[in-house]
Write a protein that holds these residues in place. Structure first.
Motif, PDB file in Angstrom:
ATOM      1  N   SER A  97       6.645  -7.727   7.293  1.00 46.07           N
ATOM      2  CA  SER A  97       5.232  -7.372   7.311  1.00 46.07           C
ATOM      3  C   SER A  97       4.454  -8.367   8.172  1.00 46.07           C
ATOM      4  O   SER A  97       4.514  -9.578   7.943  1.00 46.07           O
ATOM      5  CB  SER A  97       4.684  -7.378   5.878  1.00 46.07           C
ATOM      6  OG  SER A  97       3.303  -7.113   5.857  1.00 46.07           O
TER       7      SER A  97
ATOM      8  N   GLN B  98      -8.386  -0.743  -8.001  1.00 50.30           N
ATOM      9  CA  GLN B  98      -8.557   0.662  -7.628  1.00 50.30           C
ATOM     10  C   GLN B  98      -9.466   1.375  -8.624  1.00 50.30           C
ATOM     11  O   GLN B  98      -9.589   0.976  -9.786  1.00 50.30           O
ATOM     12  CB  GLN B  98      -7.191   1.353  -7.576  1.00 50.30           C
ATOM     13  CG  GLN B  98      -6.217   0.701  -6.614  1.00 50.30           C
ATOM     14  CD  GLN B  98      -6.693   0.709  -5.177  1.00 50.30           C
ATOM     15  OE1 GLN B  98      -6.988   1.759  -4.613  1.00 50.30           O
ATOM     16  NE2 GLN B  98      -6.780  -0.475  -4.567  1.00 50.30           N
TER      17      GLN B  98
ATOM     18  N   VAL C 152       0.035   4.806  -1.984  1.00 46.65           N
ATOM     19  CA  VAL C 152      -0.445   5.953  -1.216  1.00 46.65           C
ATOM     20  C   VAL C 152       0.510   7.132  -1.366  1.00 46.65           C
ATOM     21  O   VAL C 152       0.080   8.287  -1.497  1.00 46.65           O
ATOM     22  CB  VAL C 152      -0.624   5.570   0.264  1.00 46.65           C
ATOM     23  CG1 VAL C 152      -0.867   6.815   1.128  1.00 46.65           C
ATOM     24  CG2 VAL C 152      -1.780   4.590   0.424  1.00 46.65           C
ATOM     25  N   ASP C 153       1.808   6.867  -1.369  1.00 45.30           N
ATOM     26  CA  ASP C 153       2.776   7.953  -1.548  1.00 45.30           C
ATOM     27  C   ASP C 153       2.589   8.640  -2.899  1.00 45.30           C
ATOM     28  O   ASP C 153       2.683   9.876  -2.991  1.00 45.30           O
ATOM     29  CB  ASP C 153       4.207   7.428  -1.429  1.00 45.30           C
ATOM     30  CG  ASP C 153       4.648   7.243   0.008  1.00 45.30           C
ATOM     31  OD1 ASP C 153       3.903   7.650   0.923  1.00 45.30           O
ATOM     32  OD2 ASP C 153       5.741   6.682   0.230  1.00 45.30           O
TER      33      ASP C 153
ATOM     34  N   ASN D  98      -0.346  10.929  -2.840  1.00 39.48           N
ATOM     35  CA  ASN D  98      -0.116  12.151  -2.053  1.00 39.48           C
ATOM     36  C   ASN D  98       0.950  13.056  -2.643  1.00 39.48           C
ATOM     37  O   ASN D  98       1.178  14.159  -2.119  1.00 39.48           O
ATOM     38  CB  ASN D  98       0.259  11.783  -0.620  1.00 39.48           C
ATOM     39  CG  ASN D  98      -0.935  11.266   0.165  1.00 39.48           C
ATOM     40  OD1 ASN D  98      -2.067  11.700  -0.048  1.00 39.48           O
ATOM     41  ND2 ASN D  98      -0.694  10.319   1.066  1.00 39.48           N
TER      42      ASN D  98
ATOM     43  N   THR E 186      -0.824  -6.958  -0.993  1.00 44.61           N
ATOM     44  CA  THR E 186      -0.133  -6.948   0.297  1.00 44.61           C
ATOM     45  C   THR E 186       1.377  -6.968   0.081  1.00 44.61           C
ATOM     46  O   THR E 186       1.877  -7.430  -0.950  1.00 44.61           O
ATOM     47  CB  THR E 186      -0.529  -8.176   1.113  1.00 44.61           C
ATOM     48  OG1 THR E 186      -0.384  -9.344   0.297  1.00 44.61           O
ATOM     49  CG2 THR E 186      -1.953  -8.076   1.616  1.00 44.61           C
TER      50      THR E 186
ATOM     51  N   GLN F 291      -4.719   8.508   3.576  1.00 48.85           N
ATOM     52  CA  GLN F 291      -4.079   7.754   4.655  1.00 48.85           C
ATOM     53  C   GLN F 291      -3.867   6.293   4.289  1.00 48.85           C
ATOM     54  O   GLN F 291      -2.856   5.693   4.645  1.00 48.85           O
ATOM     55  CB  GLN F 291      -4.928   7.851   5.929  1.00 48.85           C
ATOM     56  CG  GLN F 291      -5.092   9.273   6.439  1.00 48.85           C
ATOM     57  CD  GLN F 291      -3.766   9.946   6.756  1.00 48.85           C
ATOM     58  OE1 GLN F 291      -2.890   9.367   7.397  1.00 48.85           O
ATOM     59  NE2 GLN F 291      -3.610  11.190   6.288  1.00 48.85           N
ATOM     60  N   THR F 292      -4.807   5.714   3.576  1.00 50.51           N
ATOM     61  CA  THR F 292      -4.701   4.304   3.202  1.00 50.51           C
ATOM     62  C   THR F 292      -5.635   4.036   2.034  1.00 50.51           C
ATOM     63  O   THR F 292      -6.438   4.902   1.649  1.00 50.51           O
ATOM     64  CB  THR F 292      -5.038   3.379   4.386  1.00 50.51           C
ATOM     65  OG1 THR F 292      -4.731   2.013   4.037  1.00 50.51           O
ATOM     66  CG2 THR F 292      -6.510   3.485   4.755  1.00 50.51           C
ATOM     67  N   VAL F 293      -5.524   2.862   1.447  1.00 46.09           N
ATOM     68  CA  VAL F 293      -6.405   2.429   0.365  1.00 46.09           C
ATOM     69  C   VAL F 293      -6.791   0.981   0.630  1.00 46.09           C
ATOM     70  O   VAL F 293      -6.126   0.264   1.384  1.00 46.09           O
ATOM     71  CB  VAL F 293      -5.723   2.542  -1.023  1.00 46.09           C
ATOM     72  CG1 VAL F 293      -5.451   3.991  -1.371  1.00 46.09           C
ATOM     73  CG2 VAL F 293      -4.438   1.731  -1.069  1.00 46.09           C
TER      74      VAL F 293
ATOM     75  N   LYS G  87       0.805  -1.210   0.000  1.00 48.48           N
ATOM     76  CA  LYS G  87       0.000   0.000   0.000  1.00 48.48           C
ATOM     77  C   LYS G  87       0.846   1.271   0.000  1.00 48.48           C
ATOM     78  O   LYS G  87       0.472   2.282  -0.605  1.00 48.48           O
ATOM     79  CB  LYS G  87      -0.914   0.023   1.229  1.00 48.48           C
ATOM     80  CG  LYS G  87      -2.036  -0.995   1.209  1.00 48.48           C
ATOM     81  CD  LYS G  87      -2.934  -0.812   2.434  1.00 48.48           C
ATOM     82  CE  LYS G  87      -4.087  -1.792   2.449  1.00 48.48           C
ATOM     83  NZ  LYS G  87      -4.985  -1.562   3.607  1.00 48.48           N
ATOM     84  N   LYS G  88       1.994   1.226   0.679  1.00 49.09           N
ATOM     85  CA  LYS G  88       2.738   2.458   0.931  1.00 49.09           C
ATOM     86  C   LYS G  88       3.130   3.173  -0.355  1.00 49.09           C
ATOM     87  O   LYS G  88       2.958   4.397  -0.475  1.00 49.09           O
ATOM     88  CB  LYS G  88       3.980   2.180   1.766  1.00 49.09           C
ATOM     89  CG  LYS G  88       4.741   3.452   2.153  1.00 49.09           C
ATOM     90  CD  LYS G  88       5.953   3.161   2.993  1.00 49.09           C
ATOM     91  CE  LYS G  88       6.628   4.458   3.454  1.00 49.09           C
ATOM     92  NZ  LYS G  88       7.050   5.317   2.339  1.00 49.09           N
TER      93      LYS G  88
END
Length: 269
Positions: A236, A209, A189-190, A193, A230, A202-204, A185-186
């Motif tokens: 993780s 998508q 999301v980055d 943003n 994931t 903040q998250t998805v 996810k990171k």
């Protein structure tokens, strides 16, 4: 973060050569040699170019020996897997997700995303664009490091090469990939943003998508489906079942896409 992967015009994986000052022999009569001074500004320009062409874009970080470029081939792909940035292990080995603690390759083989009769493990990442239409790249291509918190993919310094490589492959292949899947996810999301004003994402959700909610500057058309998966990193904290489930769902989507893909249609006149 990626256990590992980038392109070609931008020389992210190569080491730049330092500048040299040559000694001129001023005469054969025994006068001592003197160093010629470079023209004004030359040394500074060359040093800057050298640093910028090194992996990491000249940001001053010490980089381990090695290199990991995108592995996308030259044909339209069924799937591109997108990691965060190359881990130190992947950078050293030259293969994506190569760390022994990373679960990527067992998952890819178990789900059939990587056909078990064609793919043994990370050593076959370079053949997969041709053998099964699956390619690899990192958002932070050319920026190795195991601590992903130190690599802010919202900064164009870190994600600019990713978009450039995708555009290059689109031009080379003549058609976009059918699916792009972020292996965590990171990194997605980055990108959402990056250059975003107002409230940050903040998250998805995991899985497919919304085509209307993709990162700014996304280079592919809405026909390219985008998934978030994931992380397969051993760091993780997920159960095996939870980790594998999104990949199994992606594998079902992928199985409906024949390989090789038909050649792209010529542009209409």
């Amino acid at each position: 973060m990626n256990g590992g992967g980038i392109f070609d015009k931008f020389a992210f994986g190569g080491m730049a050569k330092g500048t040299k000052v040559r000694t001129l022999a001023l005469s054969a009569a025994g006068r001592s040699a003197k160093r010629r001074k470079p023209e004004s500004g030359t040394t500074a320009v060359k040093a800057s170019t050298s640093a910028a062409s090194q992996p990491g874009g000249g940001d001053g970080r010490t980089k381990p020996a090695g290199g990991l470029l995108p592995k996308l081939g030259s044909r339209p792909l069924r799937l591109i897997l997108v990691g965060h940035n190359p881990s130190a292990h992947a950078w050293s080995s030259g293969h994506y997700y190569s760390h022994p603690g990373n679960r990527m390759w067992p998952i890819l083989r178990e789900t059939g995303i990587a056909p078990a009769d064609l793919v043994r493990g990370c050593e076959d990442d370079g053949s997969m664009p041709e053998s099964c239409g699956v390619g690899f790249i990192d958002v932070g291509v050319g920026h190795p490091g195991t601590d992903s918190s130190k690599i802010d993919l919202r900064d164009e310094k870190f994600h600019g090469g990713f978009y450039a490589h995708l555009r290059d492959h689109l031009e080379l292949a003549g058609a976009p990939p059918r699916i792009v899947a972020f292996t965590g996810k990171k990194q997605f999301v980055d990108l959402l943003n990056a250059n975003r004003r107002g409230k940050k994402v903040q998250t998805v959700a995991l899985g497919p998508q919304d085509p209307a909610s993709l990162p700014r500057g996304w280079p592919f058309p809405p026909t390219t489906r985008v998934f978030v998966l994931t992380s397969t990193s051993g760091a993780s904290a997920l159960t095996n079942e939870a980790r594998i489930r999104p990949y199994a769902e992606l594998a079902k989507e992928l199985s409906a896409i024949d390989w090789p893909l038909p050649p792209p249609e010529p542009p209409s006149v």
